[in-house]
Design an enzyme around this catalytic site. Structure first.
Site, PDB file in Angstrom:
ATOM      1  N   HIS A  75       0.625  -1.433   0.009  1.00 15.75           N
ATOM      2  CA  HIS A  75       0.048  -0.162   0.009  1.00 15.75           C
ATOM      3  C   HIS A  75       0.712   1.363   0.015  1.00 15.75           C
ATOM      4  O   HIS A  75       0.201   2.373   0.102  1.00 15.75           O
ATOM      5  CB  HIS A  75      -0.821   0.036   1.307  1.00 15.75           C
ATOM      6  N   LYS A 111      -8.364  14.018   4.975  1.00 14.56           N
ATOM      7  CA  LYS A 111      -7.666  12.778   4.800  1.00 14.56           C
ATOM      8  C   LYS A 111      -6.413  12.813   6.074  1.00 14.56           C
ATOM      9  O   LYS A 111      -6.237  13.788   6.715  1.00 14.56           O
ATOM     10  CB  LYS A 111      -6.806  12.484   3.689  1.00 14.56           C
ATOM     11  N   ARG A 112      -5.673  11.787   6.078  1.00 14.92           N
ATOM     12  CA  ARG A 112      -4.666  11.693   7.034  1.00 14.92           C
ATOM     13  C   ARG A 112      -3.608  12.966   6.981  1.00 14.92           C
ATOM     14  O   ARG A 112      -3.437  13.090   5.587  1.00 14.92           O
ATOM     15  CB  ARG A 112      -3.801  10.456   7.185  1.00 14.92           C
ATOM     16  N   THR A 152      -8.667   6.452  -1.575  1.00 11.95           N
ATOM     17  CA  THR A 152     -10.141   5.806  -2.018  1.00 11.95           C
ATOM     18  C   THR A 152     -11.036   7.160  -1.913  1.00 11.95           C
ATOM     19  O   THR A 152     -12.239   7.051  -2.297  1.00 11.95           O
ATOM     20  CB  THR A 152     -10.300   4.660  -1.219  1.00 11.95           C
ATOM     21  N   LYS A 200     -14.763   8.149  -3.413  1.00 13.07           N
ATOM     22  CA  LYS A 200     -15.910   8.364  -2.739  1.00 13.07           C
ATOM     23  C   LYS A 200     -16.543   9.980  -3.212  1.00 13.07           C
ATOM     24  O   LYS A 200     -17.824  10.044  -3.395  1.00 13.07           O
ATOM     25  CB  LYS A 200     -15.691   8.595  -1.170  1.00 13.07           C
TER      26      LYS A 200
END
Length: 812
Positions: free
Chosen positions: A357, A545-546, A653, A657
């Site tokens: 990943h 996001k992170r 991802t 979305k």
């Protein structure tokens, strides 16, 4: 409807369940009591389907898939479970007749604290798709007591608090103490020759009881209920040192219990110190050992021949964290089942498959040999043997090429490299987007790719449209049903039919109206939680996001700072009003990321309190980003910020979305952004920034100068100076770390290089947004082309191309 339950029966069952749980009438109950009764009733309804699925699973010849992951970011289960059972509308109506608001009850459910970001959410989407596609696919992870952490924003800074998500228990889980496993740490290994065979016995070890908690995963209207099994670390009862306790040596008596329970306390313990790293390694072996032991026991209980394990079982390793599943399976096959090395290795590599990943060096896990050997003595012996045999093969192929062999070894320079173990011990290695896979093959894992190119493949990530469209955006779901029917629910690629309405003015107006209603709901949330009034008619520009330097929230910050400067300089500047929305957690030990959060909030404080601009721009940081919050933000967003440094984001991802909910993407050509661009076309996405070729060239050959970039862009120099001149903090060194990362340390992630192209891209966004017909057309095209990014498609590719599942034939 799968369940033979009508509205009257449901109402009767619900009232009985409420009394059973609470010992009082429904009219006397608090809202949480009503939620708990509803969730408990739905779990009861699921139980028969769950038992039937397990029975069918055990008797079936279909391959069983076990998905091992450190994270499963499930979100709330009530809404999706009702949706997948096909009874949500009936339940909503029945509860309304009892004076209960289902939406309100769903809001009371805690997000399960089992993950942090995209890795865990992908795992959750995959479980949903496996169940919905009738694949017997089960999750294996850790039941964290406190998860990652609950993020609080205090005085603009992130403060970590325990995420006590289990404070009221978890109605969805079932504890299975009778299926507990013993996991062994430390001690010594005795080698004994028995009948000409060398046997290995671990002694003087620390035993840990791994107790499983099972959570049902319900497929969409098909009767399949798979299982997410989470392991909790508990002391072995007879290990409590009562004699020490009775002598007053209380600390010694409880040391064992504390060390055991720490294993399943939190996700990702702080690894900036030795004990934290050791605990991470302990966690990883804990859940894979328990999981593999459980799989083998179940397989044998069903009459399976251990020599044919690979015909019936597939184990998938989600990133490097579960890579110890490889030597653990070898240990069981050899030490407990009596197989020889060659046969055990053939079975193990056939069973195991691995998804990478990341290309970030810090995420390529490695453990000090001394730590590994002390904590996992038998496993180290097996890993060392795997390494010796592999390096022996390499020596025959690359005689004399010591550097190459050292690069590829599992054990080298005093470390055990988990990514190498995962690649060598698996029959399949996949990336999660086309670009990411090419970088793995040609850059990060090039030596392994050229050794065995057939092993490497791409499986672009996906998301479950059942949660991220049907549940999160019921208004858009209803419009899709009215225009193109419902075939897309089971065949999401059929969303492509929606493109025929791209230029239909009435449908464009419907899409815009749905978006506005979602924005109004989010605006109310922002007012309630942040006390900031935002205009739903402004562009909702979301970067959620992170928090990490390569995800480049800093680039977005510099752009907002520049816009603020331009508005102050020219109060009549014609811009599209925007609400900038940020959310995300920074790892507790990652100072720079936490400083970025402070900068976002400092900008928000400055901009939102300046009457000269605050009717044009607002900045909001939403604390404690989680699945349920994402479900509110994503359907309400107009613009999706996907601006990572090219080559650094494996896939993403959230980009999928957002597009599925009609947001337009502004992006670099990184990760799955490339495939989104290929699907929607250049006219329906906004691309900017360095290409992968340019970025890789800089990394390989140098030649990049942040100072030269700054010198050529006065607006950039101005906002950089604003970081350290007291404009956003009285403490002029408050954002010195960010400033230095961009200037002194030469801008590792090319924030400055992409600054001007980013401003130009945002100017194009303004022009597009002002043309409402054009913008709504773009939204429709994005929705129509999002079906290819359903996790159903991804899982079908895994099932056929990696796991060798015969589920497709079973479902014909």
């Amino acid at each position: 409807m799968l369940l033979n339950i009508n509205k009257d029966k449901f109402k009767s069952d619900y009232q009985e369940k409420f009394i059973e749980i609470n010992g009082k009438e429904l009219s006397e109950g608090a809202d949480y009591d009503k939620y708990e009764a509803l969730a408990g009733l739905i779990r009861d309804y699921i139980a028969k389907l769950w038992v039937a699925s397990n029975k069918k699973c055990s008797s079936s010849h279909q391959k069983q898939v076990y998905y091992f992951s450190m994270e499963f970011l499930l979100g709330r289960l009530l809404g999706t479970t009702l949706l997948n059972l096909g009874i949500r509308d009936m339940c909503k109506e029945a509860l309304s007749e009892l004076g209960i608001d289902l939406d309100k009850l769903e809001e009371l459910e805690e997000d399960q604290g089992l993950g942090n970001g995209g890795l865990g959410r992908l795992a959750a989407c995959f479980l949903d798709s496996m169940a919905s596609l009738n694949i017997y696919g089960h999750g294996c992870g850790i039941r964290y007591k406190y998860g990652f952490f609950e993020q609080k924003i205090i005085d603009g800074a992130q403060v970590e608090a325990p995420d006590d998500w289990l404070k009221n228990g978890n109605v969805w889980e079932i504890k299975k103490p009778d299926e507990a496993e013993i996991v062994k740490f430390g001690g010594h290994v005795d080698m004994i020759n028995q009948g000409g065979r060398l046997m290995f016995y671990q002694r003087d070890y620390e035993p840990v009881m791994a107790v499983p908690y099972d959570i049902p995963v319900v497929g969409y209207e098909n009767g399949t209920v798979n299982t997410l099994r989470l392991w909790s670390a508990e002391p072995v009862e007879d290990e409590f040192d009562f004699s020490s306790f009775s002598r007053g040596e209380y600390s010694k008596a409880v040391d064992y219990r504390n060390s055991v329970e720490a294993i399943s306390q939190v996700l990702y313990p702080d690894d900036t110190f030795y004990e934290g790293r050791k605990l991470r390694l302990k966690q990883q072996y804990f859940f894979v050992s328990a999981g593999i032991q459980s799989i083998i026991k179940k397989f044998k209980a069903c009459g399976g021949n251990i020599r044919e394990l690979d015909d019936s079982i597939a184990v998938h390793i989600n990133d490097t964290h579960p890579a110890l599943a490889i030597p653990e399976l070898m240990r069981i096959l050899m030490d407990e089942e009596g197989l020889g090395w060659d046969e055990a290795w053939r079975i193990t590599t056939d069973v195991m498959s691995f998804t990478n990943h990341t290309v970030m060096p810090e995420a390529m896990e490695k453990w000090p040999v001394s730590m590994f050997q002390e904590l996992l003595p038998r496993i180290y012996m097996i890993v060392n043997e795997i390494n010796e045999r592999f390096c022996g093969q390499l020596w025959n192929l690359y005689t004399g090429q010591w550097d190459k062999i050292a690069r590829m070894a599992i054990i080298a320079d005093g470390y055990v490299r988990m990514a190498h173990l995962a690649v060598i011990g698996s029959h399949s290695v996949n990336g999660v987007a086309k670009l990411h896979t090419e970088i793995l093959k040609k850059e990060v894992m090039a030596d392994f790719y050229y050794l065995d190119p057939k092993k490497f493949n791409n499986k672009t990530n996906g998301i479950t449209h059942r949660r991220w469209l049907m549940k999160a955006n019921p208004g858009l779901t209803s419009l899709l049903m009215q225009t193109i029917g419902d075939s897309w629910i089971r065949h999401p690629i059929d969303l492509a039919r929606f493109e025929r309405y791209a230029y239909d003015g009435a449908v464009q107006a419907e899409v815009e109206g749905i978006k506005k209603a979602n924005k109004e709901r989010l605006a109310r949330y922002i007012k309630e939680h942040n006390d900031i009034a935002v205009d739903p008619s402004s562009m909702f520009d979301s970067h959620i996001k992170r928090i990490h330097a390569y995800k480049r929230q800093t680039l977005n910050c510099l752009r907002i700072m520049d816009l603020y400067n331009r508005l102050i300089d020219n109060p009549h500047l014609n811009i599209v009003p925007r609400t900038f929305i940020f959310a995300g957690k920074a790892a507790p030990g990652y100072y720079l990321a936490k400083n970025i959060i402070e900068l976002i909030n400092a900008i928000a404080d400055k901009v939102n309190n300046d009457p000269k601009v605050n009717d044009l721009i607002k900045v909001v940081f939403l604390e404690n980003y989680r699945v349920s919050l994402a479900e509110a933000v994503i359907p309400a967003s107009d613009l999706s910020e996907q601006i990572s440094t090219t080559t650094k984001e494996a896939s993403g991802t959230s980009n999928m979305k957002f597009m599925m909910n009609g947001a337009v993407t502004i992006a670099t050509l990184d990760g799955a952004n490339i495939e989104i661009r290929d699907e929607v076309g250049d006219d329906n996405i906004v691309i900017f920034g360095l290409t992968s070729k340019e970025v890789l060239n800089y990394y390989r050959n140098g030649g990049y100068s942040a100072a030269d970039v700054i010198e050529a862009a006065p607006a950039l120099k101005r906002v950089l100076d604003d970081l350290i001149n007291g404009k956003y903090s009285k403490d002029k060194d408050k954002f010195r770390a960010i400033y230095d990362s961009l200037t002194v340390y030469n801008d590792e992630f090319f924030v400055l290089k992409d600054f001007v192209p980013y401003l130009e891209a945002q100017a194009r966004v303004d022009e597009m947004f002002e043309d409402r017909a054009k913008w709504n057309k773009m939204a429709i095209v994005n929705i129509a082309h999002s079906g290819i990014f359903s996790s159903d498609r991804t899982i079908e590719e895994y099932a056929v191309g990696i796991w060798g599942s015969n589920y497709l034939y079973k479902n014909l």
